[in-house]
Design a protein around this motif. Structure first.
Motif, PDB file in Angstrom:
ATOM      1  N   LEU A  87      24.029  50.876  12.714  1.00 33.96           N
ATOM      2  CA  LEU A  87      24.175  51.978  13.658  1.00 33.96           C
ATOM      3  C   LEU A  87      23.149  53.074  13.383  1.00 33.96           C
ATOM      4  CD1 LEU A  87      28.068  52.257  13.962  1.00 33.96           C
ATOM      5  CD2 LEU A  87      26.461  51.209  15.558  1.00 33.96           C
ATOM      6  N   GLY A  88      22.872  53.353  12.101  1.00 36.42           N
ATOM      7  CA  GLY A  88      21.863  54.348  11.782  1.00 36.42           C
ATOM      8  C   GLY A  88      21.944  54.792  10.337  1.00 36.42           C
TER       9      GLY A  88
ATOM     10  N   ALA B  61      29.850  52.592  20.268  1.00 33.12           N
ATOM     11  CA  ALA B  61      28.730  52.658  19.327  1.00 33.12           C
ATOM     12  C   ALA B  61      27.776  53.785  19.714  1.00 33.12           C
ATOM     13  CB  ALA B  61      27.991  51.321  19.293  1.00 33.12           C
ATOM     14  N   TYR B  62      27.499  53.907  20.993  1.00 28.42           N
ATOM     15  CA  TYR B  62      26.629  54.975  21.494  1.00 28.42           C
ATOM     16  C   TYR B  62      27.186  56.340  21.097  1.00 28.42           C
ATOM     17  CZ  TYR B  62      24.236  57.968  24.931  1.00 28.42           C
ATOM     18  OH  TYR B  62      23.515  58.958  25.546  1.00 28.42           O
TER      19      TYR B  62
ATOM     20  N   VAL C 199      27.062  57.195  17.243  1.00 31.54           N
ATOM     21  CA  VAL C 199      25.727  57.569  16.797  1.00 31.54           C
ATOM     22  C   VAL C 199      25.340  58.940  17.351  1.00 31.54           C
ATOM     23  CG1 VAL C 199      23.292  56.946  16.902  1.00 31.54           C
ATOM     24  CG2 VAL C 199      25.004  55.179  16.500  1.00 31.54           C
ATOM     25  N   ARG C 200      25.580  59.144  18.638  1.00 31.29           N
ATOM     26  CA  ARG C 200      25.224  60.427  19.255  1.00 31.29           C
ATOM     27  C   ARG C 200      25.919  61.589  18.556  1.00 31.29           C
ATOM     28  NH1 ARG C 200      27.400  64.095  22.414  1.00 31.29           N
ATOM     29  NH2 ARG C 200      29.334  62.916  22.710  1.00 31.29           N
TER      30      ARG C 200
ATOM     31  N   HIS D 271      22.705  47.849  16.635  1.00 34.45           N
ATOM     32  CA  HIS D 271      23.700  47.632  17.680  1.00 34.45           C
ATOM     33  C   HIS D 271      23.140  48.098  19.023  1.00 34.45           C
ATOM     34  CE1 HIS D 271      27.418  47.868  19.954  1.00 34.45           C
ATOM     35  NE2 HIS D 271      28.013  47.192  18.992  1.00 34.45           N
TER      36      HIS D 271
ATOM     37  N   ALA E 249      23.757  51.690  19.991  1.00 39.24           N
ATOM     38  CA  ALA E 249      22.920  52.622  19.239  1.00 39.24           C
ATOM     39  C   ALA E 249      21.487  52.594  19.760  1.00 39.24           C
ATOM     40  CB  ALA E 249      22.959  52.280  17.751  1.00 39.24           C
TER      41      ALA E 249
ATOM     42  N   TYR F 281      19.050  55.778  20.872  1.00 41.62           N
ATOM     43  CA  TYR F 281      17.748  56.056  20.264  1.00 41.62           C
ATOM     44  C   TYR F 281      16.636  56.034  21.321  1.00 41.62           C
ATOM     45  CZ  TYR F 281      20.111  55.404  15.801  1.00 41.62           C
ATOM     46  OH  TYR F 281      20.966  55.514  14.734  1.00 41.62           O
TER      47      TYR F 281
END
Length: 333
Positions: free
Chosen positions: A124-125, A281-282, A285-286, A318, A321, A325
């Protein structure tokens, strides 16, 4: 012992601690991603960086994403966390990037006992740089890694990246942990620092943020010494571990440690499985990066978008993610 992988540890792997941090799901703001998503984030031992930082990140998620409640648990760190994720015991984990790379390629710790579905692991980051810190005290008389021969050394919890890297560092210096040390212990770093201060052990390895509270506390009652990794041993270590990088801890980071400490670093990274909902997932991460400044832990200062996908090696990012990005103008391989 011979291996070229960072994710290798010594002996049997066993334990994931049962203690948990309960994180409130207040759902104060943000984008709704579904109804009643309860997630578990596996971190590390209580005296390290993962546990308190993971609790803070979990709280930020719970407070900023509608219908999400995240519980951060004490985990067995990188190797055990990856196994827990693979088995569906948790939905999110923190792990060292190089250990995750071993997991998806079934090498290192995972060569003889691979994950059930290694191709299912997704990044994911990045969260923060993992800095290896080899700590001793002035009273021990130890001033170099070579001096650890015949000493009592905390190697890190079984199944952790600390244990793996500690063994590799010692072997880069020609020290066999099984035969050349007087004793090895596998405590979490909080207990390891306590044992060091009490004289139970002579040195301790930890993969941690810098500064980290356990060493800061140790430095209030002891003259702390950080051991350097340098020269030919450093070259061998970096050749074996392409996801490691040289790192310097500035003098003054800890009380009484005035000289720059030469060591190595990797990334602490957030991982999930491929079946994690793309929108979720978005949002994870955000919210993590957009709210980094509200995370009450010193390591959060390194939670930066411009390094979010550095050093991921063979692990795929993912799709949820990736979408975030790309919206931010960050290229993902």
């Amino acid at each position: 012992m011979t291996t070229t992988h960072f994710g290798r540890t010594i002996g049997a792997r066993s334990r994931v601690a049962a203690a948990t941090i309960a994180v409130a799901s207040l759902a104060l703001a943000g984008c709704s991603v579904g109804d009643g998503n309860d997630l578990t984030l596996a971190t590390g031992s209580t005296g390290g960086t993962y546990f308190p930082l993971g609790g803070e990140i979990a709280s930020v998620w719970s407070n900023n994403i509608d219908d999400i409640s995240v519980t951060a648990t004490v985990g067995g760190a990188s190797v055990e966390n990856l196994r827990a994720l693979d088995q569906g015991e948790v939905q999110l984990i923190m792990s060292v990037n190089a250990t995750a790379a071993d997991a998806v390629t079934s090498s290192g710790d995972f060569a003889d006992n691979p994950l059930a579905d290694p191709a299912d692991i997704r990044a994911l980051g990045n969260i923060y740089p993992e800095i290896l810190q080899i700590v001793t005290t002035r009273d021990s008389g130890i001033s170099s890694i070579e001096d650890l021969r015949g000493k009592r050394v905390e190697m890190g919890p079984l199944g952790s990246a600390t244990s793996a890297l500690a063994a590799q560092v010692l072997e880069a210096y020609g020290i066999n942990p099984a035969t050349d040390l007087d004793a090895t212990l596998d405590s979490g770093f909080g207990d390891a620092a306590t044992n060091l201060g009490d004289g139970v052990v002579d040195a301790a390895f930890g993969i941690l943020a810098a500064p980290t509270g356990s060493i800061e506390q140790l430095a209030t009652t002891n003259d702390v010494v950080l051991l350097d990794i340098q020269g030919a041993a450093l070259d061998r270590l970096l050749a074996e571990n392409p996801l490691l990088s040289p790192h310097q801890i500035p003098g003054g980071t800890y009380r009484g440690v005035d000289n720059t400490n030469r060591t190595v670093t990797a990334w602490a990274t957030l991982y999930a499985k491929a079946d994690l909902d793309d929108e979720l997932a978005y949002e994870l991460v955000r919210v993590m990066y957009e709210n980094a400044r509200s995370v009450q832990h010193s390591a959060a200062r390194d939670m930066l978008l411009n390094t979010a996908v550095d050093g991921l090696g063979p692990v795929e990012v993912h799709p949820g993610a990736v979408r975030f990005y790309e919206e931010q103008g960050i290229s993902v391989r």
